[in-house]
Design a protein around this motif. Structure first.
Motif, PDB file in Angstrom:
ATOM      1  N   MET A  82      41.324  40.216  36.131  1.00  0.00           N
ATOM      2  CA  MET A  82      42.099  40.023  37.364  1.00  0.00           C
ATOM      3  C   MET A  82      43.020  38.819  37.219  1.00  0.00           C
ATOM      4  N   ASP A 102      42.207  34.593  46.373  1.00  0.00           N
ATOM      5  CA  ASP A 102      41.113  35.209  45.611  1.00  0.00           C
ATOM      6  C   ASP A 102      41.270  36.715  45.488  1.00  0.00           C
ATOM      7  N   ARG A 103      42.414  37.219  45.981  1.00  0.00           N
ATOM      8  CA  ARG A 103      42.706  38.643  45.859  1.00  0.00           C
ATOM      9  C   ARG A 103      44.179  38.816  45.502  1.00  0.00           C
ATOM     10  N   SER A 151      47.035  38.995  37.517  1.00  0.00           N
ATOM     11  CA  SER A 151      47.658  38.161  38.549  1.00  0.00           C
ATOM     12  C   SER A 151      48.721  37.257  37.947  1.00  0.00           C
ATOM     13  N   MET A 160      38.411  34.412  40.099  1.00  0.00           N
ATOM     14  CA  MET A 160      38.829  35.718  39.609  1.00  0.00           C
ATOM     15  C   MET A 160      38.266  35.957  38.214  1.00  0.00           C
TER      16      MET A 160
END
Length: 282
Positions: free
Chosen positions: A224, A199-200, A228, A220
């Motif tokens: 983002m 999630d990051r 990603s 996300m």
């Protein structure tokens, strides 16, 4: 026509459903009101526009109580039909048909509801090349049927259970100590398919370096997601998940992900409005 699914026993499903519905006394209403030799003719129809699923199972319910029932299926599972479409015609013993009616309808309504919702999501991303996936958010005991219904709606199945792929999520990572360590343990266990929820963005490289075979980009926002996906490139397939709605799925698909998984397909689909009307044969 025979119907079979992996990990699903149709005969056992029908037996347990009737056992639940009939209990010790059977269908006391039909037995007391309908003459034993009376015959009915009926039509199952949809009151809404739907994508059909479950007709084979409905037929099996009727045949279980009247092996000689005459059944004509007018559409096929996976067909998208307008409101007012006749789905199936039946002729047989009235008592048997009335006893089986609710079980047959409940199944077709539930599965067609799932297929219909799924088709709506598939249509929203039809021009993007992204594949829609279901999830394990299914009613216990009905997973094989509900995942069959999503296929009829045009989706592909995600994991069928905990056994066919590893999916490392935040709680697994918390216990293992880090995303890299969790993935390494799965690799050391000899697991071929290792899906890792991140999630990051800072979790991406450790997961890939440790041996992840797919990254699930969880909750996300679109920007983002897009960055990603660019960071991951073509190293592994990417999957977006979390809070996906009919209104947001097209924007998510345009971020470049390969898959989008949607739990509400099986978790929240409303039953389709399908009825069955009988008339006695003179």
């Amino acid at each position: 026509m025979s119907f079979s699914l992996d990990r699903f026993d149709l005969d056992a499903f029908i037996h347990s459903t009737f056992a639940e519905d009939l209990g010790e006394g059977g269908d006391i209403t039909s037995a007391s009101v309908i003459p034993e030799t009376a015959r009915f003719s009926g039509v199952m129809d949809s009151r809404d526009a739907i994508t059909v699923a479950g007709l084979s199972i409905a037929e099996a319910f009727f045949r279980a109580l009247d092996p000689d029932v005459e059944i004509e299926r007018l559409v096929a599972d996976g067909d998208s039909v307008p409101a007012g479409t006749d789905l199936m015609k039946l002729t047989g013993l009235a008592r048997a048909m009335l006893t089986a009616e609710r079980s047959a309808l409940n199944t077709v309504q539930h599965l067609s509801g799932i297929a219909t919702m799924t088709r709506g999501y598939v249509d929203e991303i039809a021009d993007t090349g992204v594949t829609l996936l279901d999830t394990r958010k299914t009613i216990p005991g009905l997973r094989a049927l509900e995942k069959y219904a999503t296929r009829m709606g045009g989706a592909q199945n995600h994991r069928m259970g905990l056994w066919d792929a590893a999916m490392i999520k935040d709680n697994h990572i918390a216990v293992a100590g880090s995303v890299g360590e969790a993935v390494r343990r799965a690799v050391d266990a000899g697991i071929d398919e290792i899906i890792v929820e991140v999630d990051r963005p800072d979790e991406i490289e450790p997961a890939l370096e440790a041996g992840a075979t797919r990254l699930l980009l969880d909750n996300m926002p679109p920007e983002m997601l897009r960055s990603s996906v660019e960071q991951i490139g073509d190293r592994v397939p990417t999957e977006a998940s979390g809070g996906v709605t009919l209104g947001s799925i097209n924007e998510i698909a345009k971020t470049g992900v390969d898959f989008i998984s949607v739990g509400r397909l099986t978790q929240s689909a409303p039953a389709a409005d399908i009825g069955l009307d009988f008339a006695e044969i003179d």
